[in-house]
Motif scaffolding. Sequence first.
Motif, PDB file in Angstrom:
ATOM      1  N   PHE A 471     -38.667  24.829   0.290  1.00 12.63           N
ATOM      2  CA  PHE A 471     -38.557  25.111   1.721  1.00 12.63           C
ATOM      3  C   PHE A 471     -37.216  25.765   2.047  1.00 12.63           C
ATOM      4  O   PHE A 471     -36.197  25.524   1.385  1.00 12.63           O
ATOM      5  N   ARG A 472     -37.234  26.581   3.069  1.00  8.15           N
ATOM      6  CA  ARG A 472     -36.012  27.101   3.686  1.00  8.15           C
ATOM      7  C   ARG A 472     -35.786  26.288   4.962  1.00  8.15           C
ATOM      8  O   ARG A 472     -36.626  26.282   5.872  1.00  8.15           O
ATOM      9  N   ILE A 473     -34.675  25.570   5.027  1.00  5.13           N
ATOM     10  CA  ILE A 473     -34.368  24.703   6.155  1.00  5.13           C
ATOM     11  C   ILE A 473     -33.221  25.313   6.953  1.00  5.13           C
ATOM     12  O   ILE A 473     -32.203  25.737   6.389  1.00  5.13           O
ATOM     13  N   GLU A 474     -33.375  25.347   8.267  1.00  8.86           N
ATOM     14  CA  GLU A 474     -32.329  25.824   9.172  1.00  8.86           C
ATOM     15  C   GLU A 474     -32.105  24.794  10.261  1.00  8.86           C
ATOM     16  O   GLU A 474     -33.059  24.183  10.761  1.00  8.86           O
ATOM     17  N   ALA A 475     -30.852  24.596  10.624  1.00  9.82           N
ATOM     18  CA  ALA A 475     -30.506  23.673  11.700  1.00  9.82           C
ATOM     19  C   ALA A 475     -29.253  24.187  12.384  1.00  9.82           C
ATOM     20  O   ALA A 475     -28.443  24.907  11.779  1.00  9.82           O
ATOM     21  N   GLY A 476     -29.099  23.822  13.653  1.00  9.73           N
ATOM     22  CA  GLY A 476     -27.921  24.302  14.359  1.00  9.73           C
ATOM     23  C   GLY A 476     -27.743  23.628  15.707  1.00  9.73           C
ATOM     24  O   GLY A 476     -28.600  22.887  16.190  1.00  9.73           O
ATOM     25  N   TYR A 477     -26.583  23.914  16.307  1.00 12.09           N
ATOM     26  CA  TYR A 477     -26.219  23.378  17.629  1.00 12.09           C
ATOM     27  C   TYR A 477     -25.523  24.481  18.407  1.00 12.09           C
ATOM     28  O   TYR A 477     -24.797  25.306  17.844  1.00 12.09           O
ATOM     29  N   LYS A 478     -25.756  24.477  19.719  1.00 13.15           N
ATOM     30  CA  LYS A 478     -24.993  25.356  20.596  1.00 13.15           C
ATOM     31  C   LYS A 478     -24.701  24.643  21.900  1.00 13.15           C
ATOM     32  O   LYS A 478     -25.590  24.060  22.527  1.00 13.15           O
ATOM     33  N   GLY A 479     -23.424  24.670  22.280  1.00 17.71           N
ATOM     34  CA  GLY A 479     -22.995  24.161  23.574  1.00 17.71           C
ATOM     35  C   GLY A 479     -22.473  25.302  24.429  1.00 17.71           C
ATOM     36  O   GLY A 479     -21.738  26.166  23.944  1.00 17.71           O
ATOM     37  N   ASP A 480     -22.884  25.335  25.703  1.00 16.30           N
ATOM     38  CA  ASP A 480     -22.530  26.449  26.579  1.00 16.30           C
ATOM     39  C   ASP A 480     -22.106  25.907  27.936  1.00 16.30           C
ATOM     40  O   ASP A 480     -22.797  25.076  28.533  1.00 16.30           O
ATOM     41  N   LEU A 481     -20.962  26.374  28.418  1.00 13.45           N
ATOM     42  CA  LEU A 481     -20.437  25.975  29.723  1.00 13.45           C
ATOM     43  C   LEU A 481     -20.188  27.230  30.547  1.00 13.45           C
ATOM     44  O   LEU A 481     -19.449  28.126  30.122  1.00 13.45           O
ATOM     45  N   GLU A 482     -20.816  27.291  31.730  1.00 13.25           N
ATOM     46  CA  GLU A 482     -20.697  28.471  32.593  1.00 13.25           C
ATOM     47  C   GLU A 482     -20.296  28.039  33.996  1.00 13.25           C
ATOM     48  O   GLU A 482     -20.838  27.080  34.548  1.00 13.25           O
TER      49      GLU A 482
END
Length: 856
Positions: A471-482
Amino acid sequence: MTRPLALIAALACLLAASADAQQQRPRADRPSGNPSVGTISGTVVDADTQAPIPTASVAVWLVPPPDSGRDTTLVTGAITDDAGAFRIERMPSGQYYVDISFVGFASERIAEVRINPESRTADLGTIALSVDIEQLEGVEVQAARDAVSIQIDRTVYNTADDPVAAGGTATTVLETIPSVDVDVDGNISLRGSGNVAILVNGKPAPVPSDFVAAYLRSLPAGTIERVEVIPNPSARYEPDGMSGIINIVLKENVDRGLGGTVAVGGDTRGGYSGTLTLSYGKGPWNVSGSYGFRQDEGVGGGSSFAQNLFATPVTFLDQTEDEDENETSHSATLGVDYALAERTSLSASAQLGLRDEAEIETNAFLELDVDEDPTLAYERIVEELSDRQTADFRLGARHDFGGGGEIPHTLDIEARYNLSLNDGDENYDQRLVDAFGGGGGDLAQLQLTARERDRDEASFEINYVRPLGAFRIEAGYKGDLETQYQSLVSQTRDEETGVFAPDADLNNTFDYDQQIHAGYVQAARAVGPLSVQVGLRAETAQTTFALRTTGDDFENDYTSLFPSAFLSYEVSEATTLRASYSRRINRPRTWFLNPFPSLDDPSNPRIGNPALQPEYVSAFEVGLVHFTPWGSFTLTPFFRRTTDAIQRISAICADNPPGVAGELCGPGVVTVRTVENVATNDSYGVELIQSLSGGGVLDGFRGFVSVEGFRLVSDGLTSAGDLANDAFGWGGGLNASYALGPRLGAGGLDLQANVRYRAPIQTAQGRRGAFTFINFAVRKALLDDRASLTLSLRDPFDLAGFNFTIDRPTLYQEFERNWGAQQIGLTFQYTFGQQPERDRRRGDGERGGDFDDGEI
């Protein structure tokens, strides 16, 4: 929704069953033997200097069994990277030979390359190419990319060589893309939906969503390499953009040493532009930068005719508008990449933009009685001055953990800060005039407004990719403040005293804060000809809309899940079936929320709705891709269901609408424009695209032909009444170029035509008219193909514009708008550096793409 879900499930079962059957017997159109897959890799260098050769071509040919009676077949290929390396994955078992070539060098062939269960990796090592003296002394070699490339989750349009876009902007480029429409204000829609996310190099455009159209008009076309249309993005991408993503990929000069491009141009409307791009690479450093300048002069106009059927007797209002616009823009970019170690790199980039605009609108109003005789005439002159400054800064790091497997093992981190400052002044001058043509009247009103809008956004993002078994596994996080601050100060002059007094019903100031945290995970695996990817993105959002003027706060916190799924089944080397699903969101823009009116058109004012909620869409697609000797054919049926759909409406004052729309209705007001959530919208249809890549009777042609048809069904009650609608729309496009030079013995001489048509369609409140846009261009290569001169003819038949009709029991109103797009342009471009531009700008080929190979 149950029927589309059942369709996807049935297709998945069918493909899985076909995959099992595929493993039980060899197919005639694929290498026989075990269905295992392998990798072919190597490095291409200069035989004399041992320096790597970037952008060399690698072609892999299948050798059939001796008794099969079949010829060798080109099955795939690659382009070497900056280090001269290439890696071709997912190769089925079989015997191959590999051809390596590059302009100015003699080609090399590596024979007897085998992939089988016992040897799944074929490392060709270092391949040295020797200089070919004959090529250098006089053989001219042209390398043209296919206009369209089909990948697993997107369609790629290689626009860098389009003459019709020469000297234009990103908006000009997007006008040539199938299923993409651009309106008079530069707003973008995809497959009939205006809710599309615009990315630049895989990241959100560095301006607020309300100003994306203006940003695209200031981005030079000469800096754009390709446009990627992603109707159903995976969970890796931010879910904004109901109809999908349009990703604009900017050019990168891969030369080592110093290289660049300079372009200058002008047009018959008085506009002129200049663009300079530079790049330098040495050792671990790569530095690139660009500067663009544009001066645009534009004219346009329109008309409106309204029949008030509610009044007794019936009355009429005739309105005409003329526009004169002057716009100046500057854009600059700087990017630095540094190889900290063999597998670790750092990057930093900055983008700055300045834009000044001056516009004069003259609106003439004529009121008529039941016999259509004039009763009152007046004109309203609006002078607008605005300036905008934007800045975007990014810092990034990337580490490759290595391992030598077919699936990469990487970690990417990026921090971003974006700033946008917008100021504007507007003067409204309204005068009475003689309705019978006897001359002008006295000053009736003078209104002054000042606007300010500031926006700050900061984000942090991390993405991780690794193999886990097969398997190809991808994971991530993004935090955004506007955060946003916006104010409007309006004053109106008293006719008797001449003193300006504040407009209490217009003046307003508000703050908007939004904080989003999101995480995602997705997994992909290929089993023989079947490939599957599933993913899930979870997001929490907190928003606050605070009206300082009234002290009111509107909070909206919500949590959302965004699943995605992709299936791909390779029927043969020439045919692939695809299916996909994704869920997406459209968040209300700030001007959609502001409950204070905008009176740029006093007969049809606009007001926001602070109770507006986000809308969600579930999108399904199935597709067929078939490759032929002259190009590729793509057939894509699609279905989209939108809940809490955001609908722009025109509340008719004669109907006594409730709420704030009714409060705005008064003398001289015909409609009030606002936005509301309706129940659901369903959109389903089909898109067909045929690319043309030359060969046979089409030798010399390159481009595509597209046709799309769709049905829109909506329901729901609003303040404007029941807006249920059931309508069919269709459109098509042609973007074709022809290499005329070889036919005439004139060297590099290309012709191009671009046509876009959108048929009329019924809307919830009336009918939108047809739209036609046509461009022509001719380009001549100069100075050994390092320079070119392009003559473009934009909208030669003066057809660009639109019309709209409102047909309700109490109001009949016709709108018509001319874009004023007709012009002739001339652009000169020169490329300098170690390689001509035709050698370094090579495409990925039509068969490129993976499920989600990192950033776009």
